[in-house]
Design a protein around this motif. Structure first.
Motif, PDB file in Angstrom:
ATOM      1  N   CYS A 108      26.869  92.048  34.549  1.00 22.38           N
ATOM      2  CA  CYS A 108      28.046  91.804  33.716  1.00 22.38           C
ATOM      3  C   CYS A 108      29.248  91.457  34.589  1.00 22.38           C
ATOM      4  CB  CYS A 108      28.344  93.021  32.847  1.00 22.38           C
ATOM      5  SG  CYS A 108      29.726  92.768  31.689  1.00 22.38           S
ATOM      6  N   ALA A 109      29.546  92.310  35.553  1.00 22.80           N
ATOM      7  CA  ALA A 109      30.702  92.044  36.427  1.00 22.80           C
ATOM      8  C   ALA A 109      30.504  90.762  37.222  1.00 22.80           C
ATOM      9  CB  ALA A 109      30.931  93.223  37.364  1.00 22.80           C
ATOM     10  N   ASP A 110      29.257  90.434  37.548  1.00 21.56           N
ATOM     11  CA  ASP A 110      28.978  89.217  38.307  1.00 21.56           C
ATOM     12  C   ASP A 110      29.339  87.974  37.520  1.00 21.56           C
ATOM     13  OD1 ASP A 110      27.872  87.914  40.665  1.00 21.56           O
ATOM     14  OD2 ASP A 110      26.242  87.272  39.355  1.00 21.56           O
ATOM     15  N   ARG A 111      29.393  88.088  36.178  1.00 18.53           N
ATOM     16  CA  ARG A 111      29.695  86.937  35.336  1.00 18.53           C
ATOM     17  C   ARG A 111      31.177  86.834  34.979  1.00 18.53           C
ATOM     18  NH1 ARG A 111      24.343  87.334  31.354  1.00 18.53           N
ATOM     19  NH2 ARG A 111      22.845  86.973  33.024  1.00 18.53           N
ATOM     20  N   ILE A 112      31.991  87.727  35.527  1.00 19.25           N
ATOM     21  CA  ILE A 112      33.437  87.649  35.321  1.00 19.25           C
ATOM     22  C   ILE A 112      34.021  86.757  36.413  1.00 19.25           C
ATOM     23  CG2 ILE A 112      35.598  88.922  35.189  1.00 19.25           C
ATOM     24  CD1 ILE A 112      33.788  89.653  32.925  1.00 19.25           C
ATOM     25  N   PRO A 113      34.637  85.630  36.064  1.00 20.09           N
ATOM     26  CA  PRO A 113      35.199  84.751  37.098  1.00 20.09           C
ATOM     27  C   PRO A 113      36.601  85.184  37.512  1.00 20.09           C
ATOM     28  CG  PRO A 113      35.491  83.749  34.944  1.00 20.09           C
ATOM     29  CD  PRO A 113      34.753  85.050  34.711  1.00 20.09           C
ATOM     30  N   PHE A 114      36.983  84.827  38.715  1.00 21.45           N
ATOM     31  CA  PHE A 114      38.378  84.969  39.120  1.00 21.45           C
ATOM     32  C   PHE A 114      39.188  83.838  38.489  1.00 21.45           C
ATOM     33  CE2 PHE A 114      36.566  87.579  42.508  1.00 21.45           C
ATOM     34  CZ  PHE A 114      37.498  88.604  42.583  1.00 21.45           C
ATOM     35  N   ARG A 115      40.422  84.152  38.123  1.00 19.11           N
ATOM     36  CA  ARG A 115      41.289  83.170  37.496  1.00 19.11           C
ATOM     37  C   ARG A 115      41.818  82.190  38.538  1.00 19.11           C
ATOM     38  NH1 ARG A 115      43.919  85.043  32.809  1.00 19.11           N
ATOM     39  NH2 ARG A 115      45.171  83.165  33.035  1.00 19.11           N
ATOM     40  N   ASP A 116      41.561  80.892  38.349  1.00 20.88           N
ATOM     41  CA  ASP A 116      42.032  79.906  39.327  1.00 20.88           C
ATOM     42  C   ASP A 116      43.481  79.505  39.094  1.00 20.88           C
ATOM     43  OD1 ASP A 116      41.836  78.354  37.070  1.00 20.88           O
ATOM     44  OD2 ASP A 116      40.289  77.015  37.839  1.00 20.88           O
ATOM     45  N   ASP A 117      44.110  80.038  38.020  1.00 18.08           N
ATOM     46  CA  ASP A 117      45.514  79.733  37.781  1.00 18.08           C
ATOM     47  C   ASP A 117      46.425  80.872  38.235  1.00 18.08           C
ATOM     48  OD1 ASP A 117      44.443  81.386  35.802  1.00 18.08           O
ATOM     49  OD2 ASP A 117      45.880  80.723  34.285  1.00 18.08           O
ATOM     50  N   LEU A 118      45.842  81.900  38.875  1.00 19.06           N
ATOM     51  CA  LEU A 118      46.615  83.031  39.366  1.00 19.06           C
ATOM     52  C   LEU A 118      46.332  83.210  40.851  1.00 19.06           C
ATOM     53  CD1 LEU A 118      45.903  85.588  36.476  1.00 19.06           C
ATOM     54  CD2 LEU A 118      47.966  84.209  36.778  1.00 19.06           C
ATOM     55  N   SER A 119      47.131  84.029  41.509  1.00 18.75           N
ATOM     56  CA  SER A 119      46.922  84.304  42.921  1.00 18.75           C
ATOM     57  C   SER A 119      47.362  85.724  43.224  1.00 18.75           C
ATOM     58  CB  SER A 119      47.706  83.313  43.792  1.00 18.75           C
ATOM     59  OG  SER A 119      49.104  83.430  43.543  1.00 18.75           O
ATOM     60  N   GLY A 120      46.957  86.203  44.410  1.00 22.77           N
ATOM     61  CA  GLY A 120      47.387  87.506  44.878  1.00 22.77           C
ATOM     62  C   GLY A 120      47.008  88.636  43.951  1.00 22.77           C
ATOM     63  N   ARG A 121      47.921  89.603  43.807  1.00 24.34           N
ATOM     64  CA  ARG A 121      47.647  90.784  42.993  1.00 24.34           C
ATOM     65  C   ARG A 121      47.421  90.435  41.530  1.00 24.34           C
ATOM     66  NH1 ARG A 121      48.123  96.338  42.984  1.00 24.34           N
ATOM     67  NH2 ARG A 121      48.633  97.246  40.960  1.00 24.34           N
ATOM     68  N   ASP A 122      48.143  89.438  41.015  1.00 24.94           N
ATOM     69  CA  ASP A 122      47.963  89.062  39.617  1.00 24.94           C
ATOM     70  C   ASP A 122      46.522  88.611  39.355  1.00 24.94           C
ATOM     71  OD1 ASP A 122      50.569  89.646  38.948  1.00 24.94           O
ATOM     72  OD2 ASP A 122      51.282  87.597  39.271  1.00 24.94           O
ATOM     73  N   ARG A 123      45.964  87.871  40.300  1.00 29.36           N
ATOM     74  CA  ARG A 123      44.580  87.415  40.143  1.00 29.36           C
ATOM     75  C   ARG A 123      43.607  88.585  40.224  1.00 29.36           C
ATOM     76  NH1 ARG A 123      41.676  82.806  43.930  1.00 29.36           N
ATOM     77  NH2 ARG A 123      40.063  82.210  42.445  1.00 29.36           N
ATOM     78  N   ASP A 124      43.822  89.474  41.190  1.00 33.59           N
ATOM     79  CA  ASP A 124      42.955  90.645  41.329  1.00 33.59           C
ATOM     80  C   ASP A 124      43.045  91.535  40.092  1.00 33.59           C
ATOM     81  OD1 ASP A 124      42.263  89.733  43.814  1.00 33.59           O
ATOM     82  OD2 ASP A 124      43.595  91.090  44.907  1.00 33.59           O
ATOM     83  N   LEU A 125      44.260  91.688  39.565  1.00 31.81           N
ATOM     84  CA  LEU A 125      44.449  92.538  38.395  1.00 31.81           C
ATOM     85  C   LEU A 125      43.744  91.957  37.171  1.00 31.81           C
ATOM     86  CD1 LEU A 125      45.664  94.913  36.923  1.00 31.81           C
ATOM     87  CD2 LEU A 125      47.825  93.666  36.740  1.00 31.81           C
ATOM     88  N   ALA A 126      43.853  90.648  36.970  1.00 31.28           N
ATOM     89  CA  ALA A 126      43.183  90.020  35.834  1.00 31.28           C
ATOM     90  C   ALA A 126      41.671  90.207  35.932  1.00 31.28           C
ATOM     91  CB  ALA A 126      43.528  88.527  35.772  1.00 31.28           C
TER      92      ALA A 126
END
Length: 553
Positions: free
Chosen positions: A257-275
């Motif tokens: 399940c977690a493997d299918r969660i993508p990182f957001r390419d419109d965010l960076s830094g902590r905001d991206r990690d938090l999303a």
């Protein structure tokens, strides 16, 4: 039309209109499986059925289809007539309506009605009316959202199944806290054609119906599956990963399940990690929690991991880590027990991010990753803990991959799939070329993960083995396909597994003339952060030609 590209994809069982770097597999064979009306614009288009490009429509990217009807005045950049459509993984689930008694719901103008999950006959939301849905699953025989109506999701993701008829002319207000994700799934099981008159925000699954998306003041945003899809004149669609499918049809294997969660390419830094952490909690590890609590779980997990990395790097004492972890756990549990406190935390992260909202924070400006009391002031005492030397010794015994040079590293970018080259001398192994990661600090190690599915060369079926291979960046080979003094292009990295290598490397280093390889690639740094998987790619002659040499398919 904005500069963002939009992809239209139709394959064998469903249709998905989506965005960049996305793939889908679906759709019954119809006279035109994908239709682009005048004024509509798409990036890449994938369709197993025929594609009809009406005058004035545009495909800015590549059109992947065997049959294309290109009318005068339409435009397409490039056409590929033999693309791979069959998915490596399929998602399916069974919908069973409850046998409980059902009632009708009518929401009149100016009225607001709230529903809890359950079964209903018909639901009609008239103009200027609001229907609020709690987190959970709803079953309707029919659902009608009139123009000017509102559908509001409360608490967390909602799943709606409509058995017979649906009319969609209302607006959707999502519940997700923080950077927006898709938290609505509508499963339309009826056969009548469905027209989306207003902007749809979510995931739409319509296995038996044609779907038409009309132009609306706002973009249609999400993922769309149907037997056929038509974009009306001027219709605009923005892709959002269909994460809510992970709730409707959860993966059977732990960790997938977690493997299918993508990182957001419109965010960076902590905001991206938090999303990312919020989405993992919302759709995988804490699916019964509200979107607000999932957001707080994500914040706490970021603090736990950041503090642990500092301990492993010698920048934080174990006592400070224990104090912080106990502090965040206590405040997170309090937010679960006190909805009002959770709402405050979700509405205002706090200027010092110590899990104390600014309105009640008596000590603003606390140093990052500091344990505080409930008023936001630093705690006077710390718990006892082991020595830093003992912790480092234990981590070394476990083989933990921690490197201080990666402490401030960004998540590795999505890398490109490149090519496989098989030399005539089989003992030379296989040359594998993928995109090179260029976003990491100097000295931060990177690993390249290759996911492989063997495809029968004659039938095209995925009947062979499925396996993974991992390469360290230091495993790279410098000469392109072994040619002396011919360097690998700078944006790529090359690996050369041999038949004598141990495990899956040996399998990959032994070419099999009866198979082709469907593969994707992912990069991971020494913080344990993984970039987004590349698209699946089937090995072909064109891969090698693009890199300046000829290879066997």
């Amino acid at each position: 039309m904005s500069k963002r590209h939009y992809d239209v994809i139709n394959t064998d069982r469903w249709t998905w209109i989506c965005g960049r770097n996305a793939r889908a597999y679906s759709g019954n064979r119809l006279p035109a499986a994908v239709t682009l009306a005048p004024g509509s614009v798409a990036g890449d288009v994938w369709s197993r059925g025929p594609v009809d490009l009406l005058p004035g429509s545009r495909v800015e990217g590549t059109l992947y289809a065997e049959h294309v009807m290109s009318r005068k005045g339409s435009h397409v950049g490039k056409v590929v007539t033999n693309p791979p459509f069959d998915p490596v993984n399929a998602v399916s689930w069974t919908v069973r309506f409850p046998v409980a008694a059902a009632r009708d719901v009518t929401v009149r103008p100016g009225e607001t009605i709230s529903l809890k999950p359950g079964r209903f006959r018909s639901a009609v939301v008239l103009p200027r009316a609001t229907l609020r849905l709690a987190q959970g699953t709803f079953f309707f025989e029919s659902l009608i959202l009139d123009p000017g109506s509102r559908l509001v999701l409360v608490g967390g993701p909602a799943i709606i199944y409509v058995r017979k008829f649906m009319r969609w002319s209302g607006e959707v207000e999502p519940s997700v806290v923080g950077p927006a994700s898709t938290d609505l799934l509508v499963g339309y099981l009826g056969a009548p054609k469905l027209t989306l008159h207003s902007a749809f925000r979510g995931v739409l699954v319509a296995p038996s119906a044609e779907v038409k998306l009309l132009a609306a003041p706002a973009l249609h945003r999400g993922a769309f599956f149907a037997s056929a899809i038509e974009l009306g004149p001027g219709a605009k669609v923005e892709h959002s990963p269909p994460l809510v499918l992970l709730i409707a049809a959860p993966p059977t294997e732990p960790g997938l399940c977690a493997d299918r969660i993508p990182f957001r390419d419109d965010l960076s830094g902590r905001d991206r990690d938090l999303a990312f952490q919020r989405d993992v909690a919302l759709y995988c590890s804490a699916k019964d929690e509200s979107s607000c609590v999932a957001y707080l779980v994500g914040r706490a997990n970021l603090d736990y991991s950041a503090a642990a990395a500092r301990v492993a790097s010698g920048l934080f004492s174990p006592a400070l880590y224990l104090a912080l972890s106990r502090d965040r756990t206590r405040k997170l549990n309090a937010a679960r027990d006190q909805p009002g406190q959770a709402t405050l935390l979700c509405a205002s992260r706090g200027s010092d991010d110590d899990f104390v909202p600014d309105p009640i924070d008596r000590c603003p400006g606390t140093i990052d990753l500091t344990a505080t009391d409930d008023s936001g002031c630093t705690q006077a005492t710390q718990p006892g803990g082991p020595s830093s030397a003992d912790v480092r010794t234990l981590l070394g015994m476990w083989g933990m991959l921690i490197n201080p040079t990666c402490n401030d590293a960004e998540v590795p970018q999505q890398i490109a799939t490149g090519a496989f080259y098989y030399p005539d001398n089989t003992s030379a192994g296989t040359y594998l070329i993928v995109g090179r990661v260029s976003s990491q600090p100097t000295g931060c190690p990177v690993w390249y993960l290759i996911d492989i599915q063997e495809i029968d060369k004659l039938t095209g079926a995925a009947t062979g083995a499925r396996y993974s291979v991992v390469f360290k960046q230091s495993d790279q080979s410098a000469d392109l396909i072994g040619l002396p003094s011919t360097p690998v292009p700078g944006e790529f990295i090359q690996f050369n597994p041999h038949p004598t290598d141990v495990g899956n490397r040996g399998r990959l280093g032994t070419p099999n003339p009866s198979i082709k390889l469907l593969f994707r690639a992912q990069a991971m740094n020494a913080r344990g952060e993984r970039g987004q998987w590349s698209d699946w790619k089937l090995t072909s002659q064109s891969d090698c030609i693009a890199l300046g040499f000829t290879c066997r398919e």
